[in-house]
Design a protein around this motif. Sequence first.
Motif, PDB file in Angstrom:
ATOM      1  N   TRP A 300      28.060 100.335  15.239  1.00  0.00           N
ATOM      2  CA  TRP A 300      27.786 101.068  16.471  1.00  0.00           C
ATOM      3  C   TRP A 300      27.588 100.106  17.642  1.00  0.00           C
ATOM      4  O   TRP A 300      26.947  99.094  17.524  1.00  0.00           O
ATOM      5  CB  TRP A 300      26.527 101.897  16.290  1.00  0.00           C
ATOM      6  CG  TRP A 300      26.557 103.146  17.102  1.00  0.00           C
ATOM      7  CD1 TRP A 300      26.916 104.393  16.700  1.00  0.00           C
ATOM      8  CD2 TRP A 300      26.229 103.256  18.478  1.00  0.00           C
ATOM      9  NE1 TRP A 300      26.837 105.265  17.731  1.00  0.00           N
ATOM     10  CE2 TRP A 300      26.415 104.601  18.835  1.00  0.00           C
ATOM     11  CE3 TRP A 300      25.800 102.356  19.444  1.00  0.00           C
ATOM     12  CZ2 TRP A 300      26.185 105.071  20.118  1.00  0.00           C
ATOM     13  CZ3 TRP A 300      25.584 102.819  20.725  1.00  0.00           C
ATOM     14  CH2 TRP A 300      25.774 104.170  21.049  1.00  0.00           C
ATOM     15  N   GLY A 301      28.117 100.481  18.780  1.00  0.00           N
ATOM     16  CA  GLY A 301      27.839  99.723  19.995  1.00  0.00           C
ATOM     17  C   GLY A 301      28.648  98.452  20.136  1.00  0.00           C
ATOM     18  O   GLY A 301      28.390  97.643  21.009  1.00  0.00           O
ATOM     19  N   MET A 302      29.617  98.258  19.269  1.00  0.00           N
ATOM     20  CA  MET A 302      30.439  97.049  19.366  1.00  0.00           C
ATOM     21  C   MET A 302      31.626  97.336  20.265  1.00  0.00           C
ATOM     22  O   MET A 302      32.666  97.813  19.818  1.00  0.00           O
ATOM     23  CB  MET A 302      30.950  96.663  17.986  1.00  0.00           C
ATOM     24  CG  MET A 302      29.861  96.430  17.003  1.00  0.00           C
ATOM     25  SD  MET A 302      29.698  94.679  16.735  1.00  0.00           S
ATOM     26  CE  MET A 302      28.273  94.613  15.705  1.00  0.00           C
ATOM     27  N   HIS A 303      31.478  97.113  21.519  1.00  0.00           N
ATOM     28  CA  HIS A 303      32.630  97.305  22.399  1.00  0.00           C
ATOM     29  C   HIS A 303      32.571  96.314  23.541  1.00  0.00           C
ATOM     30  O   HIS A 303      31.567  95.672  23.755  1.00  0.00           O
ATOM     31  CB  HIS A 303      32.655  98.725  22.955  1.00  0.00           C
ATOM     32  CG  HIS A 303      31.330  99.149  23.550  1.00  0.00           C
ATOM     33  ND1 HIS A 303      30.448  99.947  22.884  1.00  0.00           N
ATOM     34  CD2 HIS A 303      30.721  98.827  24.695  1.00  0.00           C
ATOM     35  CE1 HIS A 303      29.365 100.131  23.637  1.00  0.00           C
ATOM     36  NE2 HIS A 303      29.493  99.455  24.723  1.00  0.00           N
TER      37      HIS A 303
END
Lengths: 303, 212
Positions: A300-303
């Motif tokens: 999650w949140g890897m962008h």
Amino acid sequence: MEMHQIRYFLALSDTLNFTQAAERCNVTQPALTRAIRALETELGGELLRRERTLSHLTELGARMVPLMRQCYESALAVQSVAQSLRKGETVPLAVAVSHTVALSPITQILREMSRAFSGLQLKLRRGSGNEIGEFLKSGESELAIAGPLGDFWSRLDAFPLFDEPFDLFVSRRHRLAGKNAAQFSDLTEETLLINSQCEMVDDLAARLRAMNIRESRTHQVATQDDLLTLLGANLGIAIVPVGAVGSQNLVRVPLNDLNLVRKVSAYGVAGRRRSASCTAFLNMLRAADWGFVAPSETQWGMH
Amino acid sequence: MAERLRSFAEAVRPTDPRFSAAVDALIERLKETGAGSTAPRVGDPMPPFLLPDEQGRLVALEDLLAEGPVAVAFHRGHWCPYCRINISALAQAEGQIGPDHRHIVAVVPDRQKFTAWLKTDAKVPFPILTDMDNGYAMSLDLAIWVGDEMRKLMISSGWNPAVSQGTENWTLPVPATFIVGTDGIVTARFVDPDYRVRMAIEDLLAALRSAK
């Protein structure tokens, strides 16, 4: 937030009385009042309603108590961990691990611990969910690692580590061993090996019932070791947590529609002061990347 | 780097006026109360730490100081664009520290999966340490509470530090930088509750090179 502000606030939330809180913290009342006001400004709201006889916590204040306590205890723990390094004395670490949880993913953390704490003395216990719960209760173990322990005891603090799927395992010699996948209908003629002490035994039984698998064709064991030995000897097949199987003689056959996952957590006793080594170990468990045990967890949140 | 931070801040401003208003309000509150100002000052001892790096190796401040002066840089998380700009600038500057053993370490509340990602993403040569629950930051008076309004806005913008931190306490560190001499004493520090502003790389390098 400053450490002394939090300390004053926690004392105030206990006593609900500015005079008593100031006494307990060994400061003057105006100093305590100033600190609380500064904290309120920073948090953007009142923490206490001041009344002549008895103050009381606002909704925000009540919500902040557990959060502040966690912050304060984490900070104290970090300090005590760093200080305990210098002394070089014996550092006990009493841990109980459910025998359905593989030890191998934890060994790297234990190695790091013993490198950092030269006096580390590990006291490792294995047991069923209930047994390790008892180890925690009696204080024999300071920390436990296990699947869901249910409502065993209201004083358990749970720190989720990873989600571990269950799957079907069979002996290399079993007729299902060569299959790419299995269906529940494949199980009807099989003997199922069940570990009666597994934390998830009830969930597994419910799942089997729901899929019309007769419970009569089972062998029961009480330890994971025995289950894996019987499994290796082709005395039956088993649905077990995937991380607990390390043997070369066993084959995983993905069982369609199983959808059984357990949460493996670290458990401590709420309100009991943890030792520096235990805190360091717990934080390492929580910080660790468990992707190799449960690769399905989303990034999650890897962008 | 300062230029990149400023232009990023300007670029995000018009996209969501509610977000920038909430950020301004939070930073104003933090400035008013001097959040982080009581953290170790120049001349104060830097409290020791023992924290795991992105591979789970425990790193002690003491061990780093045995080799040379250390820059300790607090960051908010892998999800924070300002931290990513700052970390990659630090990563590029690392080669200019000099030949002797001087260390940079980053401290974030994110768990290893996320520090490992950050390390690879920005090609970071120094360790990125996990400070669970912001315990170390808190012990230095550097932890702040995000607050309800900011929390909701962050989640709706796709930023959820609760996931990477593994806790729901919604605290973040004030992104501060400390230069620590081998005697464990702070020789320079930069603390600003406005997370969009960081210690200038050239100041950090100069302080780290001149520290003994």
